[in-house]
Design a protein around this motif. Structure first.
Motif, PDB file in Angstrom:
ATOM      1  N   ASN A  88      42.097  50.904  45.260  1.00 57.42           N
ATOM      2  CA  ASN A  88      42.135  51.290  46.670  1.00 57.42           C
ATOM      3  C   ASN A  88      41.820  52.772  46.890  1.00 57.42           C
ATOM      4  OD1 ASN A  88      42.557  50.712  49.434  1.00 57.42           O
ATOM      5  ND2 ASN A  88      44.646  51.502  49.318  1.00 57.42           N
ATOM      6  N   PRO A 120      38.555  53.518  48.492  1.00 57.67           N
ATOM      7  CA  PRO A 120      37.228  53.143  48.986  1.00 57.67           C
ATOM      8  C   PRO A 120      36.351  54.331  49.351  1.00 57.67           C
ATOM      9  CG  PRO A 120      38.923  52.648  50.611  1.00 57.67           C
ATOM     10  CD  PRO A 120      39.638  52.974  49.339  1.00 57.67           C
ATOM     11  N   ASN A 168      36.169  53.736  44.718  1.00 60.61           N
ATOM     12  CA  ASN A 168      37.213  53.356  43.760  1.00 60.61           C
ATOM     13  C   ASN A 168      37.033  54.002  42.390  1.00 60.61           C
ATOM     14  OD1 ASN A 168      38.593  51.703  45.645  1.00 60.61           O
ATOM     15  ND2 ASN A 168      37.066  50.103  45.309  1.00 60.61           N
ATOM     16  N   GLY A 186      36.621  47.973  49.829  1.00 61.05           N
ATOM     17  CA  GLY A 186      35.430  48.632  50.344  1.00 61.05           C
ATOM     18  C   GLY A 186      34.145  48.171  49.687  1.00 61.05           C
TER      19      GLY A 186
END
Length: 261
Positions: free
Chosen positions: A20, A22, A26, A55
């Motif tokens: 997490n 994005p 990452n 993402g």
């Protein structure tokens, strides 16, 4: 542990770990892998693990800069410390799990992100995803177990292509090579990965855990050793409650209801 770099959820016997960051595709500072390792130590009743990225990317590799200077992995000594203290132990923890692992690869899986994606038992990739070993472009070498995994998954020639030429291997080509389990349309990725994880979570967990470790061990053993290991694993699997349920369901001509024990 508080998770700042991953999301972690356990539901319906599936533990989902979502990388997490994005805004950074990452890219992984060492602390992200510390968080993954902690999540793996807290699976509770989960009978399968699903790893994906938030993402536009799965993981763009190690975060070479690092927002926190103490987490920087740039430089040879820093990279060595990060690999030996954090990245490698987390990947070994994944390998030692007693439950199956699915990776859902969206977008880039580069460097350590490629290694993480391939560390699963089943890697499913959206068609816009790609796998990249870009170390040659910055004068470094593959890490995260890539040299071990790639040669076994796709052979020496294709592994050399990936690591020495630094070429992107897109999802469809990765499937054709046998680098991954399956390539699917991007909008189907989440659903297919979840469905596969659910199928595995409903399976005979003891036997599946023995299978995932046994197949890897067999790649390093001779025929006689593999036969002996299979016999020992069959004894362990045969003593499980799920094996009893499997036999009963076969005799009663019904679908087995495995409980993971």
């Amino acid at each position: 542990m508080t998770y700042d770099h991953i999301l972690f959820d356990v539901a319906d016997s599936i533990a989902t770990i979502t990388l997490n960051r994005p805004d950074r595709l990452n890219a992984a500072p060492p602390v992200m892998f510390d968080e993954i390792a902690d999540a793996l130590d807290n699976l509770g009743g989960a009978r399968a693990v699903l790893i994906t990225g938030a993402g536009r990317a799965f993981c763009a590799g190690a975060d070479l800069a690092g927002r926190d200077a103490s987490q920087s992995v740039s430089g040879g000594a820093g990279a060595y410390r990060a690999l030996t203290r954090t990245f490698n132990p987390t990947l070994l923890k994944i390998a030692a799990l007693d439950v199956p692992v699915v990776t859902a690869v969206n977008g880039a899986a580069a460097g350590i992100g490629c290694s993480l994606a391939l560390a699963g038992d089943f890697a499913i990739a959206g068609r816009s995803a790609y796998f990249l070993q870009a170390f040659v472009n910055i004068g470094l070498v593959p890490d995260g177990g890539a040299s071990w995994m790639l040669t076994r998954l796709v052979g020496k020639a294709r592994a050399m292509q990936m690591v020495m030429l630094g070429e992107r291997i897109h999802a469809d080509q990765a499937e054709q090579w046998g680098l991954i389990y399956k390539a699917v349309d991007d909008d189907a990725l989440a659903g297919e990965a979840r469905a596969l994880a659910a199928r595995l979570a409903a399976g005979p967990t003891v036997a599946l855990g023995l299978m995932r470790r046994g197949l890897v061990a067999a790649m390093e053993s001779d025929y006689a050793s593999a036969l002996a290991a299979e016999a020992a694993d069959q004894r362990s699997a045969g003593n499980s409650a799920d094996a009893v349920e499997g036999a009963l369901s076969f005799l009663q001509k019904r679908k087995p209801a495995f409980k993971g024990a």
